[in-house]
Design a protein around this motif. Structure first.
Motif, PDB file in Angstrom:
ATOM      1  N   PRO A   1      50.333  30.397 -12.269  1.00  0.00           N
ATOM      2  CA  PRO A   1      50.319  30.245 -13.727  1.00  0.00           C
ATOM      3  C   PRO A   1      48.999  30.762 -14.325  1.00  0.00           C
ATOM      4  O   PRO A   1      47.930  30.567 -13.757  1.00  0.00           O
ATOM      5  CB  PRO A   1      50.455  28.740 -13.931  1.00  0.00           C
ATOM      6  CG  PRO A   1      49.907  28.127 -12.685  1.00  0.00           C
ATOM      7  CD  PRO A   1      50.111  29.114 -11.572  1.00  0.00           C
ATOM      8  N   VAL A   2      49.151  31.389 -15.493  1.00  0.00           N
ATOM      9  CA  VAL A   2      48.037  32.082 -16.122  1.00  0.00           C
ATOM     10  C   VAL A   2      47.539  31.301 -17.342  1.00  0.00           C
ATOM     11  O   VAL A   2      48.335  30.803 -18.136  1.00  0.00           O
ATOM     12  CB  VAL A   2      48.482  33.489 -16.565  1.00  0.00           C
ATOM     13  CG1 VAL A   2      47.440  34.149 -17.442  1.00  0.00           C
ATOM     14  CG2 VAL A   2      48.766  34.351 -15.335  1.00  0.00           C
ATOM     15  N   VAL A   3      46.229  31.200 -17.451  1.00  0.00           N
ATOM     16  CA  VAL A   3      45.580  30.678 -18.663  1.00  0.00           C
ATOM     17  C   VAL A   3      44.801  31.828 -19.277  1.00  0.00           C
ATOM     18  O   VAL A   3      44.143  32.596 -18.551  1.00  0.00           O
ATOM     19  CB  VAL A   3      44.632  29.505 -18.327  1.00  0.00           C
ATOM     20  CG1 VAL A   3      43.782  29.121 -19.537  1.00  0.00           C
ATOM     21  CG2 VAL A   3      45.431  28.293 -17.841  1.00  0.00           C
TER      22      VAL A   3
ATOM     23  N   GLU B   1      53.036  32.957 -24.821  1.00  0.00           N
ATOM     24  CA  GLU B   1      54.174  33.612 -24.185  1.00  0.00           C
ATOM     25  C   GLU B   1      53.683  34.460 -23.023  1.00  0.00           C
ATOM     26  O   GLU B   1      52.488  34.632 -22.809  1.00  0.00           O
ATOM     27  CB  GLU B   1      54.919  34.479 -25.223  1.00  0.00           C
ATOM     28  CG  GLU B   1      55.370  33.724 -26.453  1.00  0.00           C
ATOM     29  CD  GLU B   1      56.355  32.605 -26.135  1.00  0.00           C
ATOM     30  OE1 GLU B   1      57.118  32.768 -25.153  1.00  0.00           O
ATOM     31  OE2 GLU B   1      56.348  31.582 -26.827  1.00  0.00           O
ATOM     32  N   CYS B   2      54.640  35.023 -22.283  1.00  0.00           N
ATOM     33  CA  CYS B   2      54.327  35.825 -21.108  1.00  0.00           C
ATOM     34  C   CYS B   2      53.351  36.944 -21.460  1.00  0.00           C
ATOM     35  O   CYS B   2      53.531  37.661 -22.441  1.00  0.00           O
ATOM     36  CB  CYS B   2      55.600  36.427 -20.531  1.00  0.00           C
ATOM     37  SG  CYS B   2      55.304  37.482 -19.101  1.00  0.00           S
ATOM     38  N   ASN B   3      52.305  37.057 -20.665  1.00  0.00           N
ATOM     39  CA  ASN B   3      51.302  38.099 -20.879  1.00  0.00           C
ATOM     40  C   ASN B   3      51.366  39.173 -19.806  1.00  0.00           C
ATOM     41  O   ASN B   3      50.363  39.824 -19.507  1.00  0.00           O
ATOM     42  CB  ASN B   3      49.911  37.467 -20.936  1.00  0.00           C
ATOM     43  CG  ASN B   3      49.630  36.919 -22.321  1.00  0.00           C
ATOM     44  OD1 ASN B   3      49.119  37.623 -23.178  1.00  0.00           O
ATOM     45  ND2 ASN B   3      50.001  35.681 -22.556  1.00  0.00           N
ATOM     46  N   ALA B   4      52.538  39.323 -19.228  1.00  0.00           N
ATOM     47  CA  ALA B   4      52.769  40.370 -18.228  1.00  0.00           C
ATOM     48  C   ALA B   4      51.799  40.244 -17.058  1.00  0.00           C
ATOM     49  O   ALA B   4      51.364  41.242 -16.498  1.00  0.00           O
ATOM     50  CB  ALA B   4      52.689  41.755 -18.858  1.00  0.00           C
ATOM     51  N   ALA B   5      51.445  39.009 -16.738  1.00  0.00           N
ATOM     52  CA  ALA B   5      50.575  38.763 -15.589  1.00  0.00           C
ATOM     53  C   ALA B   5      51.281  37.808 -14.631  1.00  0.00           C
ATOM     54  O   ALA B   5      50.656  36.981 -13.977  1.00  0.00           O
ATOM     55  CB  ALA B   5      49.247  38.181 -16.050  1.00  0.00           C
ATOM     56  N   CYS B   6      52.598  37.937 -14.552  1.00  0.00           N
ATOM     57  CA  CYS B   6      53.406  36.963 -13.818  1.00  0.00           C
ATOM     58  C   CYS B   6      53.037  36.911 -12.340  1.00  0.00           C
ATOM     59  O   CYS B   6      53.231  35.883 -11.698  1.00  0.00           O
ATOM     60  CB  CYS B   6      54.891  37.290 -13.979  1.00  0.00           C
ATOM     61  SG  CYS B   6      55.379  37.636 -15.679  1.00  0.00           S
ATOM     62  N   ASP B   7      52.506  38.014 -11.781  1.00  0.00           N
ATOM     63  CA  ASP B   7      52.079  38.000 -10.371  1.00  0.00           C
ATOM     64  C   ASP B   7      51.007  36.940 -10.125  1.00  0.00           C
ATOM     65  O   ASP B   7      50.789  36.542  -8.977  1.00  0.00           O
ATOM     66  CB  ASP B   7      51.493  39.357  -9.967  1.00  0.00           C
ATOM     67  CG  ASP B   7      52.564  40.398  -9.723  1.00  0.00           C
ATOM     68  OD1 ASP B   7      53.752  40.040  -9.816  1.00  0.00           O
ATOM     69  OD2 ASP B   7      52.210  41.559  -9.461  1.00  0.00           O
TER      70      ASP B   7
ATOM     71  N   VAL C   1      47.920  28.561 -22.628  1.00  0.00           N
ATOM     72  CA  VAL C   1      48.551  28.371 -21.315  1.00  0.00           C
ATOM     73  C   VAL C   1      49.939  28.989 -21.367  1.00  0.00           C
ATOM     74  O   VAL C   1      50.745  28.625 -22.231  1.00  0.00           O
ATOM     75  CB  VAL C   1      48.658  26.874 -20.958  1.00  0.00           C
ATOM     76  CG1 VAL C   1      49.254  26.713 -19.563  1.00  0.00           C
ATOM     77  CG2 VAL C   1      47.296  26.206 -21.053  1.00  0.00           C
ATOM     78  N   CYS C   2      50.199  29.926 -20.475  1.00  0.00           N
ATOM     79  CA  CYS C   2      51.518  30.543 -20.445  1.00  0.00           C
ATOM     80  C   CYS C   2      52.535  29.535 -19.945  1.00  0.00           C
ATOM     81  O   CYS C   2      52.378  28.969 -18.858  1.00  0.00           O
ATOM     82  CB  CYS C   2      51.517  31.782 -19.555  1.00  0.00           C
ATOM     83  SG  CYS C   2      53.164  32.545 -19.487  1.00  0.00           S
ATOM     84  N   THR C   3      53.562  29.317 -20.768  1.00  0.00           N
ATOM     85  CA  THR C   3      54.633  28.402 -20.370  1.00  0.00           C
ATOM     86  C   THR C   3      55.974  29.108 -20.407  1.00  0.00           C
ATOM     87  O   THR C   3      57.009  28.479 -20.585  1.00  0.00           O
ATOM     88  CB  THR C   3      54.643  27.144 -21.274  1.00  0.00           C
ATOM     89  OG1 THR C   3      54.640  27.544 -22.645  1.00  0.00           O
ATOM     90  CG2 THR C   3      53.440  26.268 -21.007  1.00  0.00           C
ATOM     91  N   ASN C   4      55.942  30.451 -20.263  1.00  0.00           N
ATOM     92  CA  ASN C   4      57.206  31.154 -20.061  1.00  0.00           C
ATOM     93  C   ASN C   4      57.711  30.826 -18.659  1.00  0.00           C
ATOM     94  O   ASN C   4      57.006  30.196 -17.858  1.00  0.00           O
ATOM     95  CB  ASN C   4      57.007  32.654 -20.237  1.00  0.00           C
ATOM     96  CG  ASN C   4      57.276  33.085 -21.684  1.00  0.00           C
ATOM     97  OD1 ASN C   4      57.340  34.268 -21.974  1.00  0.00           O
ATOM     98  ND2 ASN C   4      57.408  32.138 -22.591  1.00  0.00           N
ATOM     99  N   THR C   5      58.902  31.294 -18.371  1.00  0.00           N
ATOM    100  CA  THR C   5      59.637  30.746 -17.232  1.00  0.00           C
ATOM    101  C   THR C   5      58.839  30.696 -15.933  1.00  0.00           C
ATOM    102  O   THR C   5      58.695  29.629 -15.322  1.00  0.00           O
ATOM    103  CB  THR C   5      60.925  31.552 -17.013  1.00  0.00           C
ATOM    104  OG1 THR C   5      61.632  31.593 -18.240  1.00  0.00           O
ATOM    105  CG2 THR C   5      61.793  30.907 -15.940  1.00  0.00           C
ATOM    106  N   LEU C   6      58.308  31.836 -15.491  1.00  0.00           N
ATOM    107  CA  LEU C   6      57.670  31.830 -14.172  1.00  0.00           C
ATOM    108  C   LEU C   6      56.430  30.936 -14.155  1.00  0.00           C
ATOM    109  O   LEU C   6      56.250  30.129 -13.241  1.00  0.00           O
ATOM    110  CB  LEU C   6      57.308  33.253 -13.743  1.00  0.00           C
ATOM    111  CG  LEU C   6      56.767  33.330 -12.316  1.00  0.00           C
ATOM    112  CD1 LEU C   6      57.755  32.751 -11.302  1.00  0.00           C
ATOM    113  CD2 LEU C   6      56.423  34.761 -11.946  1.00  0.00           C
ATOM    114  N   CYS C   7      55.569  31.089 -15.180  1.00  0.00           N
ATOM    115  CA  CYS C   7      54.369  30.255 -15.217  1.00  0.00           C
ATOM    116  C   CYS C   7      54.735  28.778 -15.326  1.00  0.00           C
ATOM    117  O   CYS C   7      54.081  27.923 -14.719  1.00  0.00           O
ATOM    118  CB  CYS C   7      53.458  30.668 -16.372  1.00  0.00           C
ATOM    119  SG  CYS C   7      52.487  32.163 -16.027  1.00  0.00           S
ATOM    120  N   ALA C   8      55.771  28.464 -16.100  1.00  0.00           N
ATOM    121  CA  ALA C   8      56.181  27.063 -16.244  1.00  0.00           C
ATOM    122  C   ALA C   8      56.606  26.503 -14.898  1.00  0.00           C
ATOM    123  O   ALA C   8      56.184  25.407 -14.495  1.00  0.00           O
ATOM    124  CB  ALA C   8      57.321  26.948 -17.259  1.00  0.00           C
TER     125      ALA C   8
HETATM  126  S1  FES Z   1      55.491  34.160 -17.279  1.00  0.00           S
HETATM  127 FE1  FES Z   1      53.349  33.738 -17.487  1.00  0.00          FE
HETATM  128  S2  FES Z   1      52.405  35.716 -17.444  1.00  0.00           S
HETATM  129 FE2  FES Z   1      54.552  36.135 -17.273  1.00  0.00          FE
END
Ligand code: FES
Length: 214
Positions: A155-157, A146-152, A105-112
């Motif tokens: 939240p990404v799993v 970490e961020c998988n460059a799918a921030c658009d 589970v992406c928990t970088n800033t935007l996904c979080a």
């Molecule tokens: S912050 Fe989750 S894919 Fe970029």
């Protein structure tokens, strides 16, 4: 105006040391050596094949073991320390036994901010394991990624590195429910989902053991 954001805890770092079995049995070693020769032949210098070889040994064990590190070093004329230095730099190389499905589970800033932290919490409760751990049936490993460059699509799993976009706690719980009941969910895009060791073999650049293409 200031906005206070409360983010989740940092993933555990630097992670456990590489351990596990010290060497391969002769049959496994022979099989891996044949695959390694195929991979090494693609590169002008053997050491350039280290990354796919690490995926190869990960496909054997489900994670990187001392046996895998020593195998790679021996095949490529490197020291164990050199292989360790590379293996511990990249988070795609696992240092603990991994389930059939690695649910990240992406928990970088935007996904979080968009709900990634809530998804981790929901999955931890659903699965009964903390991030970084595997369910007792060996099916699912849960972790922060970490961020998988799918921030658009936050939240990404990611399951075994395949994308599941725009998730919610309930949709993510449905994903792991399906996995635990033998149903393979279809990623939002990209390749079909397959078990972790098969994915590792594909990342090594090899066809599946069933003989099909990857
Ligand atoms: S912050 Fe989750 S894919 Fe970029």
């Amino acid at each position: 105006m200031s906005v206070d954001l409360v983010l989740g805890p940092r993933p555990e770092e630097p992670g456990p040391p590489i351990g596990g079995p010290q060497a391969y049995h002769a049959d496994a070693h022979g099989r891996l050596a044949a695959d390694a020769a195929t991979i090494i032949a693609r590169y002008p210098h053997p050491r350039s094949a280290l990354l796919p070889l690490l995926h190869l040994v990960q496909s054997e064990d489900g994670y990187l073991t001392t046996a895998g590190v020593r195998f790679c070093a021996h095949q490529l004329g490197l020291t164990d320390a050199e292989v360790n230095a590379v293996a511990t730099f990249y988070s795609m190389y696992r240092r603990t036994p991994t389930g059939d499905y690695l649910v990240g589970v992406c928990t970088n800033t935007l996904c979080a901010v968009m709900g990634g932290d809530a998804i981790v919490e929901a999955l931890a409760t659903e699965l009964g394991v903390d991030p970084g751990h595997t369910t007792g049936d060996g099916r699912i490993t849960l972790e922060h990624i970490e961020c998988n460059a799918a921030c658009d699509y936050a939240p990404v799993v990611m399951i075994n590195w395949e994308f599941f976009d725009n998730q919610t706690p309930s949709s993510a719980k449905q994903l792991v429910h399906d996995l635990r009941n033998g149903h393979t969910p279809t990623p939002t895009r990209g390749a079909p989902l397959c078990p972790f060791r098969d994915t590792a073999r594909t990342l090594a650049g090899l066809p599946s053991r069933g003989g099909g293409g990857s």
